[in-house]
Enzyme design. Sequence first.
Site, PDB file in Angstrom:
ATOM      1  N   LYS A   3       0.840  -1.199   0.000  1.00  0.00           N
ATOM      2  CA  LYS A   3       0.000   0.000   0.000  1.00  0.00           C
ATOM      3  C   LYS A   3       0.881   1.258   0.000  1.00  0.00           C
ATOM      4  CE  LYS A   3      -3.349   2.549   2.685  1.00  0.00           C
ATOM      5  NZ  LYS A   3      -4.321   2.636   3.758  1.00  0.00           N
ATOM      6  N   GLU A  17      10.552  -4.678   4.547  1.00  0.00           N
ATOM      7  CA  GLU A  17      10.682  -6.090   4.157  1.00  0.00           C
ATOM      8  C   GLU A  17      10.294  -6.274   2.689  1.00  0.00           C
ATOM      9  OE1 GLU A  17       9.099  -4.863   6.759  1.00  0.00           O
ATOM     10  OE2 GLU A  17       8.976  -6.277   8.429  1.00  0.00           O
ATOM     11  N   GLY A  72      -4.872  -1.321   4.972  1.00  0.00           N
ATOM     12  CA  GLY A  72      -4.094  -2.476   4.506  1.00  0.00           C
ATOM     13  C   GLY A  72      -4.793  -3.795   4.790  1.00  0.00           C
ATOM     14  N   ARG A  73      -5.281  -3.954   6.034  1.00  0.00           N
ATOM     15  CA  ARG A  73      -5.891  -5.245   6.403  1.00  0.00           C
ATOM     16  C   ARG A  73      -7.291  -5.407   5.853  1.00  0.00           C
ATOM     17  NH1 ARG A  73      -4.626  -1.898  10.381  1.00  0.00           N
ATOM     18  NH2 ARG A  73      -6.260  -1.005  11.686  1.00  0.00           N
ATOM     19  N   GLU A 127      -5.084  -6.172  14.918  1.00  0.00           N
ATOM     20  CA  GLU A 127      -4.492  -4.872  14.557  1.00  0.00           C
ATOM     21  C   GLU A 127      -5.565  -3.783  14.617  1.00  0.00           C
ATOM     22  OE1 GLU A 127      -0.899  -4.413  11.775  1.00  0.00           O
ATOM     23  OE2 GLU A 127      -2.548  -3.732  10.531  1.00  0.00           O
ATOM     24  N   HIS A 141      -6.727 -32.000  17.876  1.00  0.00           N
ATOM     25  CA  HIS A 141      -5.614 -32.863  18.296  1.00  0.00           C
ATOM     26  C   HIS A 141      -4.454 -32.041  18.826  1.00  0.00           C
ATOM     27  CE1 HIS A 141      -7.613 -36.332  16.534  1.00  0.00           C
ATOM     28  NE2 HIS A 141      -7.986 -35.499  15.583  1.00  0.00           N
ATOM     29  N   LYS A 174       8.273  -0.356  13.816  1.00  0.00           N
ATOM     30  CA  LYS A 174       8.949  -0.064  12.540  1.00  0.00           C
ATOM     31  C   LYS A 174      10.028   0.994  12.742  1.00  0.00           C
ATOM     32  CE  LYS A 174       5.361  -0.841   9.046  1.00  0.00           C
ATOM     33  NZ  LYS A 174       4.492  -0.187   8.078  1.00  0.00           N
TER      34      LYS A 174
HETATM   35  O1  LIG Z   1       1.050  -2.716   2.232  1.00  0.00           O
HETATM   36  P1  LIG Z   1       2.163  -2.116   2.993  1.00  0.00           P
HETATM   37  O2  LIG Z   1       2.145  -0.611   2.952  1.00  0.00           O
HETATM   38  O3  LIG Z   1       3.488  -2.669   2.561  1.00  0.00           O
HETATM   39  O4  LIG Z   1       1.974  -2.471   4.513  1.00  0.00           O
HETATM   40  C1  LIG Z   1       2.045  -3.781   4.983  1.00  0.00           C
HETATM   41  C2  LIG Z   1       1.634  -3.834   6.434  1.00  0.00           C
HETATM   42  O5  LIG Z   1       2.481  -2.960   7.156  1.00  0.00           O
HETATM   43  C3  LIG Z   1       2.240  -2.859   8.548  1.00  0.00           C
HETATM   44  O6  LIG Z   1       2.553  -4.035   9.187  1.00  0.00           O
HETATM   45  C4  LIG Z   1       0.818  -2.490   8.853  1.00  0.00           C
HETATM   46  O7  LIG Z   1       0.608  -2.572  10.231  1.00  0.00           O
HETATM   47  C5  LIG Z   1      -0.130  -3.413   8.133  1.00  0.00           C
HETATM   48  O8  LIG Z   1      -1.452  -2.984   8.341  1.00  0.00           O
HETATM   49  C6  LIG Z   1       0.183  -3.410   6.656  1.00  0.00           C
HETATM   50  O9  LIG Z   1      -0.703  -4.258   6.010  1.00  0.00           O
END
Ligand SMILES: O=P(O)(O)OC[C@H]1O[C@H](O)[C@H](O)[C@@H](O)[C@@H]1O
Length: 587
Positions: free
Chosen positions: A213, A219, A273-274, A360, A391, A506
Amino acid sequence: MQACRPCSSPATGLISSSIAWRNLREHVDGIFDLHLKDLLQDERRCRNMIKEYEGIVLDYSRQRATSCTFKFLLALAKEAGVKEKIDMMFEGKHINKTEDRAVLHVALRAPRTEKIVCDGKNVVPDVWDVLDKIKCFSERVRSGSWVGQTGKVLKDVVAIGIGGSYLGPLFAYTALQTGAELVQLLANVDPIDVAIALNGLCPETTLVVIVSKTFTTQETMLNAKTMRSWLIASVGKEGIAKHMVAVSTNLKLVKEFGLDPDNAFAFWDWVGGRYSVCSAVGLLPLAIQYGFNKVNQFLEGAWSIDSHFRCAPLEDNIPVILGLISIWNVSFLRCPARAILPYSQALQKLTPHIQQVSMESNGKGVSMDGRPLDFHAGEIDFGEPGTNGQHSFYQLIHQVITAVYSPTHVCEPISNHDELMCNFFAQPDALAYGKTWEQAKAEGISDDLIPHKIFTGNRPSLNILLPTLDAYTLGQLLALYEHRVVVQGFIWGINSFDQWGVELGKSLAGKVRVSMNSVRMKGEELKGYNYSTTYLLNRYLKGKTLYKLHKSMLLDVKDKVHLRDIRQLVLLFFFDLIYHTTITSYT
Ligand SMILES: O=P(O)(O)OC[C@H]1O[C@H](O)[C@H](O)[C@@H](O)[C@@H]1O
């Protein structure tokens, strides 16, 4: 049975100071004396606690609640303005106040003819422009008319993303899997994950999709750079346009990364994002793998729940009921842990996805206006597909903890799943009824073993039954859970759409990154950390590292990744750490 006191607006701004909340607090004392085995005898009560919508059945009769509880909970929903907040969400109001944004993931699945306005603009045509682009691109990749730089048809797709840019797509993608997969999803920056993703792939026939996003997540960006170098080594810089595309809200950074804006699939800051599975984040991999028809069905399913959520009265509104059940368990019965147990292997990634959506979103300690909460909010979600979970951790649920509530059994009834279904139907009753001393005795169990074989029961659960598992019902399931989480946030009065806690981690990682770089590149000493972190960091920097291997493995080896080599080093490093931990804990 207690009568509902008339509601009034909360005086302190927290929902806990409302009369509706206090009614529930008083009411909960009476509930502690009730047992599910008695509540389940009341057929009228049970009948009222089963709802159906388009063949989806929700049975919440195994909740530790009476019909009076639900009257009080509905009063709470009204007090919290749930209906008004749902309307504000659909109207594109900036309900994510700390980021000053609208929350419009529902617009992602709106039919072409709908009008949803955000900041004075109907956003539905923009959504459909991107959907049309996904359709066109995915059809070209699937048909083989989109070829790589050397003219070869693309055979593999690697989608890189993390958090919401990974878990949601993984959930939907896995649920629809039928066999041979074209697409793989890569999240972890751990070189072993990269190595596994690249194993056996040939750059000339591989398409890489960068999903982020913000397009700043370390990462993802590091993995994207690694993949770009891997591609360039084979197809050259000029080949990148044929082998790399992006999904992002940040088209400026996509361009700076060196990608053609024509190869970017946009979405918008009003999609969290989520909550982004129904944007290009989830839809591009789905469309490439399963075709755009399936994508359409998935969107239609989600929209059917969106419409139900917006229009159904609160007492029949399935996401609202689900949200109220969560509030009841977490804030009143003080059961903060929830197991989500899909009795369908295809839904194996539902729980990890909902874990992010729920934890989150609602893992918040302050109200929307920054006031510390004086009640329990947020849930601890965990789970495994049934029967695997049975199990594993069910023993603890049956006998030890009472703090787990509503193992949510989601099931898809298909005739040859009878064995699975037997377990699905047995578990909720096993949890609810338990086993008494007398029952155990009557079974002939010896006295010394009886204490091990009796269970108090009274463990609440709820069941969701899907008529089938296809793209449409999958979209419905997704939207049910998304809205459930949102309802909880609306009632608790928190912001379910930001994630500042994640940002803290972060920024600290950013500081460590700078330090690590200065030590490695300039030979500087570590400064500014506590004793423990300095010690651990120095220990790590002196030890064997994947750093060099990572470079040589991914950048120099063009088409074959030596997994065995990398595993060996990972293990050495891992044992280093265990050794280290052991020493510290015993001296
Ligand atoms: O999609 P991006 O900007 O790379 O973000 C990836 C993720 O980053 C963080 O962990 C946020 O807490 C998430 O909500 C998000 O989905």
